[in-house]
Design a protein around this motif. Structure first.
Motif, PDB file in Angstrom:
ATOM      1  N   PRO A  69       0.513   1.058   7.973  1.00  0.00           N
ATOM      2  CA  PRO A  69       1.840   1.655   8.188  1.00  0.00           C
ATOM      3  C   PRO A  69       1.768   3.117   8.631  1.00  0.00           C
ATOM      4  O   PRO A  69       2.533   3.545   9.498  1.00  0.00           O
ATOM      5  N   LEU A  70       0.835   3.882   8.039  1.00  0.00           N
ATOM      6  CA  LEU A  70       0.702   5.280   8.431  1.00  0.00           C
ATOM      7  C   LEU A  70       0.242   5.406   9.882  1.00  0.00           C
ATOM      8  O   LEU A  70       0.726   6.270  10.622  1.00  0.00           O
ATOM      9  N   SER A  71      -0.675   4.554  10.301  1.00  0.00           N
ATOM     10  CA  SER A  71      -1.153   4.613  11.683  1.00  0.00           C
ATOM     11  C   SER A  71      -0.060   4.229  12.676  1.00  0.00           C
ATOM     12  O   SER A  71       0.050   4.821  13.760  1.00  0.00           O
ATOM     13  N   VAL A  72       0.778   3.246  12.316  1.00  0.00           N
ATOM     14  CA  VAL A  72       1.895   2.873  13.185  1.00  0.00           C
ATOM     15  C   VAL A  72       2.873   4.030  13.307  1.00  0.00           C
ATOM     16  O   VAL A  72       3.340   4.372  14.402  1.00  0.00           O
ATOM     17  N   LEU A  98       4.172  -5.507   3.738  1.00  0.00           N
ATOM     18  CA  LEU A  98       3.233  -4.852   4.643  1.00  0.00           C
ATOM     19  C   LEU A  98       3.641  -5.066   6.088  1.00  0.00           C
ATOM     20  O   LEU A  98       3.604  -4.137   6.901  1.00  0.00           O
ATOM     21  N   ALA A  99       4.055  -6.293   6.411  1.00  0.00           N
ATOM     22  CA  ALA A  99       4.499  -6.585   7.779  1.00  0.00           C
ATOM     23  C   ALA A  99       5.815  -5.878   8.081  1.00  0.00           C
ATOM     24  O   ALA A  99       6.002  -5.319   9.175  1.00  0.00           O
ATOM     25  N   ALA A 100       6.746  -5.876   7.124  1.00  0.00           N
ATOM     26  CA  ALA A 100       8.043  -5.233   7.354  1.00  0.00           C
ATOM     27  C   ALA A 100       7.903  -3.727   7.496  1.00  0.00           C
ATOM     28  O   ALA A 100       8.657  -3.093   8.250  1.00  0.00           O
ATOM     29  N   SER A 101       6.958  -3.126   6.781  1.00  0.00           N
ATOM     30  CA  SER A 101       6.789  -1.676   6.866  1.00  0.00           C
ATOM     31  C   SER A 101       6.339  -1.238   8.252  1.00  0.00           C
ATOM     32  O   SER A 101       6.683  -0.131   8.690  1.00  0.00           O
ATOM     33  N   CYS A 102       5.587  -2.070   8.964  1.00  0.00           N
ATOM     34  CA  CYS A 102       5.158  -1.728  10.318  1.00  0.00           C
ATOM     35  C   CYS A 102       6.371  -1.606  11.249  1.00  0.00           C
ATOM     36  O   CYS A 102       6.480  -0.651  12.028  1.00  0.00           O
ATOM     37  N   ILE A 103       7.292  -2.563  11.160  1.00  0.00           N
ATOM     38  CA  ILE A 103       8.497  -2.513  11.999  1.00  0.00           C
ATOM     39  C   ILE A 103       9.368  -1.329  11.608  1.00  0.00           C
ATOM     40  O   ILE A 103       9.879  -0.591  12.470  1.00  0.00           O
ATOM     41  N   MET A 121       9.955  -4.234  -4.566  1.00  0.00           N
ATOM     42  CA  MET A 121       9.046  -4.246  -3.420  1.00  0.00           C
ATOM     43  C   MET A 121       9.765  -3.994  -2.096  1.00  0.00           C
ATOM     44  O   MET A 121       9.136  -3.598  -1.113  1.00  0.00           O
ATOM     45  N   TRP A 122      11.073  -4.201  -2.051  1.00  0.00           N
ATOM     46  CA  TRP A 122      11.832  -4.014  -0.814  1.00  0.00           C
ATOM     47  C   TRP A 122      12.709  -2.777  -0.844  1.00  0.00           C
ATOM     48  O   TRP A 122      13.421  -2.505   0.135  1.00  0.00           O
ATOM     49  N   ILE A 123      12.693  -2.014  -1.934  1.00  0.00           N
ATOM     50  CA  ILE A 123      13.605  -0.890  -2.048  1.00  0.00           C
ATOM     51  C   ILE A 123      13.290   0.202  -1.022  1.00  0.00           C
ATOM     52  O   ILE A 123      14.200   0.862  -0.497  1.00  0.00           O
ATOM     53  N   ALA A 124      12.007   0.400  -0.704  1.00  0.00           N
ATOM     54  CA  ALA A 124      11.657   1.416   0.298  1.00  0.00           C
ATOM     55  C   ALA A 124      12.201   1.026   1.671  1.00  0.00           C
ATOM     56  O   ALA A 124      12.699   1.877   2.420  1.00  0.00           O
TER      57      ALA A 124
END
Length: 451
Positions: free
Chosen positions: A38-41, A345-350, A404-407
């Protein structure tokens, strides 16, 4: 560096081969993907669109009639592919990497310390032996050797003292041979009856050369069967987590049902008459605040003793039931957290792409300066929210799914806001725009005061 700081004490001084440490680091790096990806994206999207804005390429794109959303479509396709890949990685590759990492780390942490002889210090690394030397030469020659041999001695060690010696390994590496010269061996015979015997034998034997052998099997890195760790939640995919969750819920139901049955068995009114006899139960009278009033005088002492025994029996079993119930509930919560982690993890990339790309278009700065600062700042917000919510969920204070989805829920409005501001070419981070705004505001106030 974090890996080395955390596990350096378990790796140093144990004689591991370099490829074993590299293998452990490779498995550990897979667990860091959940933070690095996520940080790299976020960083790459800020740098890319910041560079485009800094070189006025975004202006050229918009002047050609192409909107920012349309310019983001090709990269969005790449992010979708990366998202799918991250989900497959977290569901299939990461559990296997965690399994291999934990099994290898278990073997490393249980491997005995390497046999390092330090002058003036007794070394107990070899089981049933204590070895001390006065000095050691650069060529490996030992001087002033003292050995306490407790092997097959019934508690009375055999003492070997030698002036010098040298260590060598056998060709197969199974034994360590200590070539001793000019020494003496003291041995006291043990009593067969276990009591002190004044005529107990004591022997002393001098030698010019001897070579005791020490077994090195405890120093080998024996690899544990990985299947022994296979039921751990971080090492399971979605199907495995579902099966484990169902098993834990059945286990919790069994614990609670057995607990209730054991508790009910202490009260006769639940199992004495109903269902076993046609005798009608006598309806109990109204019970006073002081229950002893309803008990005849001759039976009060017996009733108190029976009640005390019943309570003591319940209190004796509760310490066994409560911790087990708490542990199983904690495991159920952890399985729900790990199940959702596969998707977050997948949602954080988007999410971080739609924060980083508009942010880069707004700040219009590329390179490793301001984009890095902005990326780390937003990622820290995301990471802190996720960590605090996950900890609250593990303690049972928050729903695991929501935690887990609050962020994602909190930062999604920010992504929409930044995308809108970048679309309308808003100078959100332009200091000059804020200066002009406040100058106009103060001029209006001065005119209002003057009038």
């Amino acid at each position: 560096m974090f890996f080395l700081f955390k596990w350096i004490d378990d790796l140093i001084g144990k004689g591991f081969e370099w490829y074993t440490i590299l293998e452990l680091m490779a498995y550990a790096s897979a667990a860091n993907v959940s933070m690095a990806l996520p940080l790299s994206v976020l960083l790459s999207s800020i740098m890319t669109f910041g560079t485009l804005g800094e070189n006025y390429e975004l202006v050229a794109i918009k002047s050609a009639g192409i909107s920012l959303q349309r310019a983001m479509r090709p990269l969005f396709v790449v992010i979708i592919m990366l998202t799918i890949g991250s989900f497959l990685f977290s569901n299939y590759m990461l559990p296997k990497a965690n399994l291999k990492f934990n099994s290898l780390l278990y073997d490393i942490r249980n491997k005995k310390l390497a046999f390092l002889i330090k002058p003036g210090v007794f070394n107990n690394s070899i089981p049933e032996y204590s070895i001390r030397v006065d000095s050691k030469d650069n060529d490996g020659m030992l001087h002033g050797i003292m050995i306490y041999d407790r092997k097959n001695s019934n508690g009375i060690p055999k003492i070997i003292i030698a002036k010098e010696g040298k260590m060598e390994k056998t060709d197969d590496g199974e034994f360590l041979v200590l070539q001793l010269k000019n020494g003496v061996q003291y041995e006291e015979g043990s009593s067969n009856s276990g009591t002190y015997n004044p005529r107990q034998t004591f022997s002393r034997r001098r030698f010019k050369a001897t070579a005791p052998r020490f077994d090195l099997s405890s120093f080998k890195l024996n690899r544990t069967d990985e299947n022994a760790f296979g039921n751990s939640t971080p090492m399971l995919n979605l199907k495995g987590i579902e099966r484990k969750g169902d098993s834990l819920r059945r286990q919790l139901d069994t614990i609670q049902r057995n607990t209730m049955l054991n508790l009910k068995s202490n009260f006769r009114q639940y199992n004495a008459v109903a269902g076993y006899s046609k005798v009608k139960k006598i309806q109990p009278k109204k019970i006073h605040d002081v229950i002893l009033r309803d008990i005849p005088n001759g039976s009060r002492k017996t009733s108190l003793e029976n009640a005390a025994n019943t309570v003591a029996g319940i209190m004796q079993h509760l310490p066994n039931w409560v911790p087990r119930d708490k542990d199983v509930k904690g495991e159920i919560i952890f399985t729900r957290i790990e199940y959702q982690r596969k998707f977050t993890l997948a949602a954080s990339c988007i999410l971080l792409f739609f924060i980083g790309a508009p942010l880069g278009a707004i700040i219009r700065k590329g390179g490793m300066g301001l984009p890095v600062v902005m990326a780390i700042s937003f990622f820290l917000v995301y990471h802190i929210i996720t960590t605090v919510a996950e900890k609250s969920a593990r303690e049972g204070n928050l729903n695991p799914i929501f935690a887990m989805w609050i962020a994602v829920i909190v930062l999604s409005p920010l992504a929409v806001f930044l995308t809108y501001k970048a679309t309308v070419d808003s100078a959100l981070f332009d200091i000059n725009a804020y200066k002009l705004f406040f100058n106009k505001l103060f001029k209006k106030k001065e005119k209002a005061v003057g009038s």
